[in-house]
Design an enzyme around this catalytic site. Structure first.
Site, PDB file in Angstrom:
ATOM      1  N   LYS A 196     114.714  97.357  49.515  1.00 22.43           N
ATOM      2  CA  LYS A 196     113.933  97.076  50.716  1.00 22.43           C
ATOM      3  C   LYS A 196     114.755  97.595  51.891  1.00 22.43           C
ATOM      4  CE  LYS A 196     112.439  93.551  53.946  1.00 22.43           C
ATOM      5  NZ  LYS A 196     112.659  92.171  54.442  1.00 22.43           N
ATOM      6  N   SER A 198     114.920  98.080  55.820  1.00 22.50           N
ATOM      7  CA  SER A 198     114.324  97.565  57.052  1.00 22.50           C
ATOM      8  C   SER A 198     114.809  98.282  58.297  1.00 22.50           C
ATOM      9  CB  SER A 198     114.627  96.062  57.180  1.00 22.50           C
ATOM     10  OG  SER A 198     114.055  95.339  56.117  1.00 22.50           O
TER      11      SER A 198
END
Length: 327
Positions: A196, A198
């Site tokens: 992930k 970000s």
């Protein structure tokens, strides 16, 4: 809260799990997980006295379960996990696992500053129902957190984890990026299934996708503000705080991208950028929780030291949603 008996049982289970290691790995067959899709990172509701409100947590979860999410992320940055005790973190995961639809994926934040503590937390999270572990980069000694340190850290965790591991780079909170060369090396580990990211740098996302081709490795965008661009670069989904309040719209953006309706996707993406920025970088979790209160969910207070928005900030937050047609 978890009872003393349950907590002791988890600790006992942890010891047994560690004792079963063969050649540095947990024995037994691991299940591969396809993480493609949209996930809201759940907030942690609190009462006026700063206790975790498990009833409101389940109410929010039931409402969010009506959208076509792939699953839920629990105890990510949006969940205020640094402000929760270890027992609270595990209890939140346990309650979500019991209340969520069985066909949804449960990704759980298990990151701690030390490798040992992260291994222990990951094993405990697996015992209370996590399908995969989202492990944020340690950052307190960021001056020494180079590629070698990260590769050692994540390899040890993945070796010992009974569930798949997802890397988590969130420089807005940690002030460092997980280096691309470290991501590429770690993508070759059979128990590390994705990242992930970000940071919002879509060229970096594209580079990670490009350099990990051929590996069983998937990339999730860490925010709705650059979701369309991430799909265009080869990401397979997103963990989007905005999905806690605009779940239908974020899922619609996913569908438009996957079906190649790029013109419509661009129009929707444009309308999501300002509200997404408002509930992430600009006003953060207090802004997200205030918006949840406006849109039929329970946001409520944050846990100190996070404070509620000022009147002027609240007005600016509302403007970002009304100007784009969401309020």
């Amino acid at each position: 809260m978890l009872s003393s008996w349950v907590w002791s049982s988890m600790r006992l289970g942890l010891s047994k799990s560690l004792s079963r290691n063969v050649g540095g790995r947990v024995s037994g067959e691991r299940r591969k997980v396809d993480i493609a899709g949209i996930y809201p990172p759940l907030t942690t509701p609190f009462t006026a006295t700063a206790e975790v409100d498990y009833g409101k947590l389940e109410e929010n979860l039931h409402k969010l379960s009506t959208f076509p999410f792939r699953g839920f992320v629990v105890q990510g940055s949006t969940g205020e996990f640094p402000f929760l005790t270890s027992r609270e973190r595990l209890e939140v995961v346990s309650r979500v696992r019991q209340a969520m639809p069985k066909d949804k994926l449960l990704i759980v934040g298990s990151g701690c500053e030390s490798t040992q503590a992260t291994v222990e937390m990951t094993l405990s999270m697996a015992q209370v129902g996590a399908d995969a572990a989202l492990v944020v980069t340690p950052c307190y000694y960021r001056g020494r957190m180079d590629s070698a340190a990260f590769i050692h850290h994540y390899t040890k965790i993945a070796d010992l984890s009974p569930i798949p591991v997802i890397l988590y780079s969130v420089p807005a909170n940690t002030a460092l990026d997980l280096p691309v060369d470290a991501v590429v090396t770690l993508s070759q580990h059979p128990n590390i299934v994705g990242i992930k990211d970000s940071g919002g740098d879509v060229t970096r996302i594209g580079l990670i996708v490009h350099r990990t081709r051929g590996q069983d490795f998937q990339v999730l965008a860490g925010s709705a503000g650059f979701l369309m661009a991430s799909y265009a670069f080869g990401a397979v989904g997103g963990v989007c705080a905005l999905a806690n309040v605009l779940g239908a719209q974020v899922c619609q953006l996913e569908r438009l991208c996957l079906t190649g309706q790029w013109e419509d996707a661009q129009k929707l993406q444009h309308r999501l950028i300002e509200p997404n920025t408002a509930v992430t970088r600009r006003f953060g979790i207090p802004g997200l929780k205030k918006t949840m209160d406006w849109l039929g969910y329970y946001g409520g207070p944050c846990r100190a030291p996070l404070q509620e928005l000022s009147a002027s900030d609240e007005e600016a937050l509302r403007s970002d949603f009304t100007n784009n047609g969401w309020l």
